[in-house]
Scaffold this active site. Structure first.
Site, PDB file in Angstrom:
ATOM      1  N   ASP A  11       0.874  -1.188   0.000  1.00 15.54           N
ATOM      2  CA  ASP A  11       0.000   0.000   0.000  1.00 15.54           C
ATOM      3  C   ASP A  11       0.901   1.225   0.000  1.00 15.54           C
ATOM      4  O   ASP A  11       2.110   1.128   0.259  1.00 15.54           O
ATOM      5  CB  ASP A  11      -0.873  -0.013   1.268  1.00 15.54           C
ATOM      6  CG  ASP A  11      -1.782   1.213   1.363  1.00 15.54           C
ATOM      7  OD1 ASP A  11      -2.272   1.679   0.315  1.00 15.54           O
ATOM      8  OD2 ASP A  11      -1.996   1.712   2.487  1.00 15.54           O
ATOM      9  N   CYS A  74      -4.441  -1.150  -2.031  1.00 12.00           N
ATOM     10  CA  CYS A  74      -4.572   0.300  -2.192  1.00 12.00           C
ATOM     11  C   CYS A  74      -5.488   0.555  -3.378  1.00 12.00           C
ATOM     12  O   CYS A  74      -5.172   0.154  -4.503  1.00 12.00           O
ATOM     13  CB  CYS A  74      -3.178   0.875  -2.443  1.00 12.00           C
ATOM     14  SG  CYS A  74      -3.145   2.648  -2.741  1.00 12.00           S
ATOM     15  N   ASN A  75      -6.609   1.178  -3.107  1.00 14.24           N
ATOM     16  CA  ASN A  75      -7.548   1.490  -4.193  1.00 14.24           C
ATOM     17  C   ASN A  75      -6.914   2.448  -5.200  1.00 14.24           C
ATOM     18  O   ASN A  75      -7.145   2.348  -6.400  1.00 14.24           O
ATOM     19  CB  ASN A  75      -8.800   2.162  -3.620  1.00 14.24           C
ATOM     20  CG  ASN A  75      -9.610   1.223  -2.746  1.00 14.24           C
ATOM     21  OD1 ASN A  75     -10.576   0.634  -3.193  1.00 14.24           O
ATOM     22  ND2 ASN A  75      -9.206   1.072  -1.497  1.00 14.24           N
ATOM     23  N   THR A  76      -6.106   3.377  -4.693  1.00 16.71           N
ATOM     24  CA  THR A  76      -5.504   4.387  -5.568  1.00 16.71           C
ATOM     25  C   THR A  76      -4.526   3.732  -6.542  1.00 16.71           C
ATOM     26  O   THR A  76      -4.588   3.956  -7.755  1.00 16.71           O
ATOM     27  CB  THR A  76      -4.766   5.442  -4.702  1.00 16.71           C
ATOM     28  OG1 THR A  76      -5.648   5.879  -3.665  1.00 16.71           O
ATOM     29  CG2 THR A  76      -4.320   6.607  -5.535  1.00 16.71           C
ATOM     30  N   CYS A 187     -10.888   3.430   0.508  1.00 17.76           N
ATOM     31  CA  CYS A 187      -9.446   3.631   0.707  1.00 17.76           C
ATOM     32  C   CYS A 187      -9.085   2.770   1.904  1.00 17.76           C
ATOM     33  O   CYS A 187      -9.791   2.809   2.939  1.00 17.76           O
ATOM     34  CB  CYS A 187      -9.139   5.096   0.998  1.00 17.76           C
ATOM     35  SG  CYS A 187      -7.460   5.399   1.608  1.00 17.76           S
ATOM     36  N   THR A 188      -8.024   2.012   1.800  1.00 16.58           N
ATOM     37  CA  THR A 188      -7.729   1.044   2.862  1.00 16.58           C
ATOM     38  C   THR A 188      -7.336   1.733   4.179  1.00 16.58           C
ATOM     39  O   THR A 188      -7.490   1.152   5.254  1.00 16.58           O
ATOM     40  CB  THR A 188      -6.649   0.052   2.414  1.00 16.58           C
ATOM     41  OG1 THR A 188      -5.493   0.784   1.969  1.00 16.58           O
ATOM     42  CG2 THR A 188      -7.160  -0.809   1.277  1.00 16.58           C
TER      43      THR A 188
END
Ligand code: DGL
Length: 259
Positions: A11, A74-76, A187-188
């Protein structure tokens, strides 16, 4: 033998520890190598090129350590480059996206009113635009960037209730939460704020994240390849681009909170 090899999880920083906890719960026999990129966090306000470069550097290192699969916790990072990572590496790469589908599937498919809380970059990327396009005809969806929740966690202030409350006021204050069915933690890092979100919102608002789903997807991919670890108890090792002992201790504490 691939089954005994570790699983790499990374992440932008400490948020991915929430995913690591979920993977460890579901797959306790696996050895997990978590890497947080705290020296370069946050990703959510960086350019896609900067994020992509970090993701390849980190994945190269995890693969060099023998990872049999990678979880982009990590979504980003997933929004920016999960496709590029899958094209480069011949092992399963599990990404994350805001759990909008489970949020919209609630209540027997009746129209839902959902706030997606995520980083500015996740909400800007075309991957999210495509996800939104699948659901916005039938549901009401608001996209809410919450970048300060990343920096508050990274700087060790998760337990500063006033600071967190003030950030939630800024981000959620403008909504009539009695008219909202759920908030997606996209978002984590935000998973560590689950209790704050619950406290802030009326009890009718569900707080949803994608961590369990991600762990299940990983299990399915490894099982399909006959590469699940078995037998001995697994372990979690934590690395970070910020090498300070304080950060290492804080990371362990965060992991334990969710274990
Ligand atoms: N934890 C990350 C996510 O899931 C990103 C946080 C950040 O670095 O901005 O999107």
């Amino acid at each position: 033998m691939a089954g005994a090899a570790p699983i790499g999880i990374f992440d932008s920083g400490l948020g991915g520890l929430s995913v690591t906890a979920a993977v460890h719960r579901l797959l306790p026999a696996e050895n997990l190598l978590f890497y947080g990129d705290s020296a370069y966090a946050p990703y959510g306000i960086k350019s896609p090129e900067q994020v992509r470069e970090r993701c390849f550097t980190i994945t190269d290192a995890l693969v060099a350590r023998g990872a049999k699969a990678i979880v982009v916790a990590c979504n980003t990072a997933t929004s920016v480059c999960v496709g590029d990572l899958r094209a480069r590496y011949p092992i399963p790469i599990v990404g994350m996206e805001p759990a909008l589908k489970p949020a919209c599937d609630r209540d027997a498919g009746r129209p839902q009113r959902v706030i997606v809380a995520a980083t500015p970059l996740t909400l800007k990327e075309t991957k999210f635009a495509r996800l939104l396009a699948r659901f916005q005809a039938d549901h009401t969806i608001w996209s809410q960037p919450c970048p300060d929740l990343v920096t508050i966690l990274e700087s060790g202030h998760l337990d500063d209730r006033d600071l967190v409350r003030e950030a939630l006021d800024r981000y959620l204050g403008p909504y009539d939460l009695s008219q909202v069915d759920s908030i997606v933690l996209g978002c984590t890092h935000f998973v560590f704020y689950r209790d704050y979100f619950r406290e802030y919102c009326p009890p009718t608002v569900a707080v949803i994240d994608g961590n369990e789903g991600t762990a299940r997807q990983l299990r399915k991919l490894l099982a399909g390849r006959g590469e699940l670890g078995g037998g001995d108890p697994g372990s979690v090792s934590i690395g970070n681009s910020d090498p300070s002992p304080e950060l290492a201790a804080y990371s362990r504490q965060l992991l334990e909170r969710l274990s």
